[in-house]
Scaffold this motif. Structure first.
Motif, PDB file in Angstrom:
ATOM      1  N   ILE A  53       0.837  -1.192   0.000  1.00 42.56           N
ATOM      2  CA  ILE A  53       0.000   0.000   0.000  1.00 42.56           C
ATOM      3  C   ILE A  53       0.872   1.241   0.000  1.00 42.56           C
ATOM      4  CG2 ILE A  53      -1.886  -1.166   1.204  1.00 42.56           C
ATOM      5  CD1 ILE A  53      -0.960   0.258   3.736  1.00 42.56           C
ATOM      6  N   SER A  54       0.286   2.353  -0.408  1.00 45.46           N
ATOM      7  CA  SER A  54       0.971   3.640  -0.423  1.00 45.46           C
ATOM      8  C   SER A  54       0.450   4.506   0.713  1.00 45.46           C
ATOM      9  CB  SER A  54       0.754   4.341  -1.766  1.00 45.46           C
ATOM     10  OG  SER A  54      -0.622   4.645  -1.946  1.00 45.46           O
ATOM     11  N   LEU A  55       1.096   5.647   0.915  1.00 41.76           N
ATOM     12  CA  LEU A  55       0.659   6.565   1.964  1.00 41.76           C
ATOM     13  C   LEU A  55      -0.759   7.070   1.719  1.00 41.76           C
ATOM     14  CD1 LEU A  55       3.941   8.622   2.435  1.00 41.76           C
ATOM     15  CD2 LEU A  55       2.911   7.093   4.109  1.00 41.76           C
ATOM     16  N   ASP A  56      -1.129   7.208   0.457  1.00 42.66           N
ATOM     17  CA  ASP A  56      -2.466   7.696   0.134  1.00 42.66           C
ATOM     18  C   ASP A  56      -3.547   6.652   0.369  1.00 42.66           C
ATOM     19  OD1 ASP A  56      -1.254  10.038  -0.687  1.00 42.66           O
ATOM     20  OD2 ASP A  56      -1.028   9.332  -2.765  1.00 42.66           O
ATOM     21  N   ASP A  57      -3.133   5.428   0.652  1.00 44.35           N
ATOM     22  CA  ASP A  57      -4.094   4.326   0.759  1.00 44.35           C
ATOM     23  C   ASP A  57      -4.147   3.762   2.180  1.00 44.35           C
ATOM     24  OD1 ASP A  57      -6.025   2.748  -0.441  1.00 44.35           O
ATOM     25  OD2 ASP A  57      -4.636   1.125  -0.866  1.00 44.35           O
ATOM     26  N   LEU A  58      -3.713   4.548   3.161  1.00 42.72           N
ATOM     27  CA  LEU A  58      -3.706   4.052   4.532  1.00 42.72           C
ATOM     28  C   LEU A  58      -5.112   3.764   5.049  1.00 42.72           C
ATOM     29  CD1 LEU A  58      -0.965   6.115   6.413  1.00 42.72           C
ATOM     30  CD2 LEU A  58      -1.056   3.659   6.088  1.00 42.72           C
ATOM     31  N   GLY A  59      -6.107   4.477   4.505  1.00 44.56           N
ATOM     32  CA  GLY A  59      -7.467   4.259   4.969  1.00 44.56           C
ATOM     33  C   GLY A  59      -8.017   2.891   4.633  1.00 44.56           C
ATOM     34  N   SER A  60      -7.359   2.159   3.723  1.00 43.85           N
ATOM     35  CA  SER A  60      -7.857   0.828   3.340  1.00 43.85           C
ATOM     36  C   SER A  60      -7.381  -0.271   4.271  1.00 43.85           C
ATOM     37  CB  SER A  60      -7.411   0.515   1.908  1.00 43.85           C
ATOM     38  OG  SER A  60      -5.994   0.373   1.850  1.00 43.85           O
ATOM     39  N   ILE A  61      -6.498   0.045   5.218  1.00 39.69           N
ATOM     40  CA  ILE A  61      -5.995  -0.980   6.128  1.00 39.69           C
ATOM     41  C   ILE A  61      -7.078  -1.331   7.137  1.00 39.69           C
ATOM     42  CG2 ILE A  61      -4.238  -1.554   7.841  1.00 39.69           C
ATOM     43  CD1 ILE A  61      -2.397   0.418   6.554  1.00 39.69           C
ATOM     44  N   PRO A  62      -7.476  -2.598   7.239  1.00 35.92           N
ATOM     45  CA  PRO A  62      -8.441  -2.977   8.282  1.00 35.92           C
ATOM     46  C   PRO A  62      -7.767  -2.941   9.652  1.00 35.92           C
ATOM     47  CG  PRO A  62      -7.725  -4.908   7.062  1.00 35.92           C
ATOM     48  CD  PRO A  62      -7.109  -3.731   6.372  1.00 35.92           C
ATOM     49  N   THR A  63      -8.287  -2.107  10.553  1.00 34.71           N
ATOM     50  CA  THR A  63      -7.656  -1.906  11.859  1.00 34.71           C
ATOM     51  C   THR A  63      -8.340  -2.670  12.973  1.00 34.71           C
ATOM     52  OG1 THR A  63      -8.993   0.082  12.192  1.00 34.71           O
ATOM     53  CG2 THR A  63      -6.817   0.370  11.198  1.00 34.71           C
ATOM     54  N   GLY A  64      -9.424  -3.415  12.661  1.00 32.77           N
ATOM     55  CA  GLY A  64     -10.110  -4.142  13.714  1.00 32.77           C
ATOM     56  C   GLY A  64     -10.644  -3.177  14.760  1.00 32.77           C
TER      57      GLY A  64
END
Length: 765
Positions: A552-563
């Motif tokens: 992933i890139s910095l612009d795509d951090l929102g796609s990480i599932p954080t539980g």
């Protein structure tokens, strides 16, 4: 005569002649450009003797076909090329141990005594050969007593003092005839370094020697027809491949796009296969067309792919001296099928994962690769990796045990000691005094089994022997100071089949097919970065079920599932964006804030209401702290940990419902080759990422964060045999919560019992 004729030419005609001359010159340049492009591939276009443009007098059908079809022209030029090449080059040593730091093709060897192993490729010869080693040592080394000893295939070749202190110098060793074998050879260099002033563990940290891998290896002369003929084979290609990949240079693969829809299959196969065949730093590959510009440095090896009606492999020597593996590929040919008969490119056995040991038995050290260790220096550390089953888990106070067989020399200085470590944690300190000169057998060392975890673990021996005296150089000593026998054993206690969220299991199961990209991944990862990472993942074989690594890139951090974790996005970005010095600056500012000289005056000037508000805030903060310990949610603890982390890349596995997936974020200026080296080293030698978040520091180490609210799961049915151990693991994972729960139940039971007692003793009216 020409001078008399020249004035009679009309001006218009003279201009026409000049234009024709310019056109001929331009045509000459155009005809030279393809020749230059061909020479990059090792080909030569034969021009007419008189230098005028045009075709040769005799042109047959094959010549015309070669000019029309570039692939056919490539084959002819590779076969016929005999251009000039360098008179000699180096078949570079391949460093097989990734634990030594390598930067820009230079490996640093530290300490008083180290054995460094290499792979060396040769075509074999009955004549004497020359092996050169390029080194530079630190100023603290004493040249008269610092040396390197070279062995080839178990036979000692020679010894040289480490005399190059200011610049890299070359030492040459003569290898007797018949010692080198065709293909891969084992080379070992023993480095003995001694401090010129001091003696002891502190002095050993100042000793280092840098080894230039690109200039160290077998000297190969290519100035005769017989030697060039020997190079045109698989052994010659492996020699050239080792030379090409040294110093971080990429290996060029040309024409893979001509395979159409099969190009991706061949690309992944070639990257994986050659990285499994060659140990050491992962190989880099670049994929180009047939026609390329001349590189800045000459190539030693490359691969050319040509579509053909029948699949076969050939080796040719190009005009620039490069050994070319020509893969003629017919449509529908599987890569494994074409390279199945070439044993030199088969996967090497030492790239396997660390050996797995059994539980509930005394396992000898020799069963997981620990040979008898002999230490003759003042400081030494030895790491040995082993694996436990992926479903093994102990979180209780159960004990593991090491029965140590060892011996040490007599009259060692005061303070000599041996440290035993498990995964970096010291479990026992053994003073080396009182029983010197005798064999100590089955000395028990008990430690908490929870220091080990499923997957790869590391057992370490660290020895300290002070100087006697420490202010003078050490005396020459070849006799061992300490010896640890491989008959020592390790006992690991029973564990039911259980699992606890941890990215270590998914990290060990990564394969080249595990990489996953999305539309935004290209902003942070180029095609070369992806291939480099695939090369690192190909070094060791994955588990039965491969996991997935999302890039992933910095612009795509929102796609990480954080539980249920609350990771601050700004802190995640700072971990890879801010320089390494920023973490020290934050700590320094915090220390300055604690020592603020005006803090007392500010406290005195506050009003009573502000003081009351501050007191309430302090009580609430303590309440939040206690609540976080009883019902840990890990959000604040994770962010506090992230504030102190700076590195090249970050790995995440925050969603316990997706245990087979990892997300990777890299810094924009990070070196993917260094990241790949760290990944390959961790998978082979342990010490890799664990827990829910891991940061690869700028020094190349993995720092991991383990969530305090992880919950173990039982993977087998409950029974009388596993109830005690399984329940112990579940309670030990969250001891404060279960302690308060049991205390609450006990209090409630006491209240109920008290109520019953009171109610039975009430007087009835």
């Amino acid at each position: 005569m020409s001078a008399a004729i020249t004035p009679r030419i009309p001006i218009r005609r003279a201009g026409l002649v000049a234009g024709m001359a310019a056109a001929l010159s331009l045509l000459g340049l155009l005809t030279q450009a393809p020749a230059h492009a061909q020479s990059a591939e090792g080909a030569q276009i034969i021009m007419p003797e008189d230098g005028t443009p045009g075709l040769p007098q005799a042109v047959d059908a094959a010549d015309i076909g070669a000019r029309v079809d570039p692939t056919r022209r490539q084959v002819r030029t590779d076969e016929d090329a005999q251009g000039s090449a360098a008179p000699h080059w180096i078949s570079a040593l391949r460093l097989t141990d990734l634990r030594y730091p390598v930067q820009n093709g230079v490996a640093r060897i530290t300490g008083e005594r180290e054995w460094v192993n290499f792979d060396l490729y040769s075509v074999g010869s009955d004549r004497e050969a020359v092996l050169q080693i390029a080194t530079v040592s630190g100023i603290n080394n004493l040249p008269e007593r610092s040396r390197m000893r070279l062995s080839v295939n178990g036979q000692e070749v020679g010894t040289q003092n480490l005399t190059h202190l200011e610049a890299i110098g070359v030492d040459r060793f003569t290898i007797p005839e018949g010692l080198l074998q065709s293909g891969r050879n084992r080379v070992q260099i023993e480095f003995r370094q001694q401090h010129r002033i001091f003696c002891g563990p502190e002095a050993s940290f100042d000793l280092w020697t840098d080894l230039d891998l690109s200039r160290s290896g077998l000297v190969v002369r290519s100035d005769s027809d017989s030697i060039r003929a020997n190079l045109m084979g698989i052994d010659g290609f492996m020699m050239a491949l080792a030379a090409q990949s040294s110093g971080g240079r990429s290996v060029e693969i040309r024409g893979i796009e001509t395979l159409g829809s099969e190009a991706e299959i061949w690309r992944d196969f070639l990257v994986a296969r050659f990285n499994q065949a060659l140990t050491g730093t992962p190989l880099l590959f670049s994929f180009t067309d047939y026609w390329t510009t001349q590189p800045a440095a000459r190539d030693h090896a490359r691969i050319t792919i040509l579509p053909a009606s029948e699949s076969r492999i050939r080796f040719v020597l190009a005009g620039d001296g490069a050994v070319v593996m020509v893969l003629e590929v017919a449509q529908g040919t599987q890569p494994e099928q074409l390279l199945s008969g070439i044993h030199a490119v088969e996967a090497q056995q030492q790239d396997m994962r660390p050996p797995q040991i059994m539980t509930e038995v005394n396992v000898p050290f020799s069963d997981f690769g620990v040979e008898t260790e002999s230490f003759s220096q003042r400081y030494a550390i030895r790491d040995h990796a082993f694996r436990l089953p992926d479903d093994w888990l102990v979180l209780t106070a159960a004990k593991a045990r090491i029965y140590l067989d060892y011996a040490y020399a007599t009259d060692l200085p005061q303070g000599a000691m041996l440290l035993l470590k498990i995964n970096g944690t010291s479990v026992r300190l053994l003073p080396l005094r009182g029983e010197g000169g005798v064999q100590i057998s089955r000395f028990p060392v008990d430690f908490e089994a929870r220091l080990m975890h499923p997957g790869t673990n590391v057992l370490s021996f660290e020895m300290f022997v002070p100087g006697n005296p420490p202010t003078l150089p050490c005396a020459v000593n070849e006799a061992p100071i300490l010896q640890i026998s491989d008959s020592s054993t390790l006992y690991v206690p029973y564990s039911p089949s259980m699992y606890i969220p941890d990215m270590d299991l998914a990290f060990a199961a990564l394969s080249p097919d595990s990489l996953s990209l999305n539309e935004m991944s290209g902003r942070a990862y180029s095609q070369m970065d992806v291939l480099t990472l695939k090369a690192a993942l190909a070094r060791t074989r994955a588990a039965i079920r491969p996991s997935k690594l999302h890039l992933i890139s910095l612009d795509d951090l929102g796609s990480i599932p954080t539980g249920h974790y609350n990771a601050d996005r700004r802190l995640l970005e700072d971990a890879v964006l801010l320089p390494e010095e920023s973490s020290a600056l934050v700590a320094e500012l915090g220390a300055q804030g604690q020592g603020d000289p005006f803090q007392i005056r500010r406290s005195e000037q506050r009003s009573l209401s502000l003081a009351f508000s501050a007191g309430v805030d302090a009580v609430l903060e303590q309440g939040r702290w206690m609540f976080e310990r009883v019902f840990p949610r890990s959000g604040d603890q994770l962010n506090t940990w992230l504030m102190q982390q700076r590195g090249k890349a970050v790995l995440f596995q925050l969603d316990a419902a997706r245990p087979d997936e990892i997300w990777m974020l890299r810094g924009p200026d990070s070196d993917m080759h260094a990241i790949a080296h760290a990944v390959a080293n961790a998978r082979a030698n342990g010490g890799g990422p664990r827990g829910q978040v891991a940061v690869l520091t700028h020094e190349g180490h993995w720092e991991s964060w383990l969530a305090p609210d992880r919950r173990p799961l039982l993977l087998e049915p409950w029974s009388r045999q596993n109830f005690r151990s399984a329940m112990g693991n579940i309670v030990s994972a969250r001891p404060i919560f279960f302690t308060i729960l049991i205390l609450g139940l006990a209090s409630l039971s006491a209240v109920v019992a008290l109520r019953l007692v009171i109610s039975t003793r009430e007087h009835k009216t």
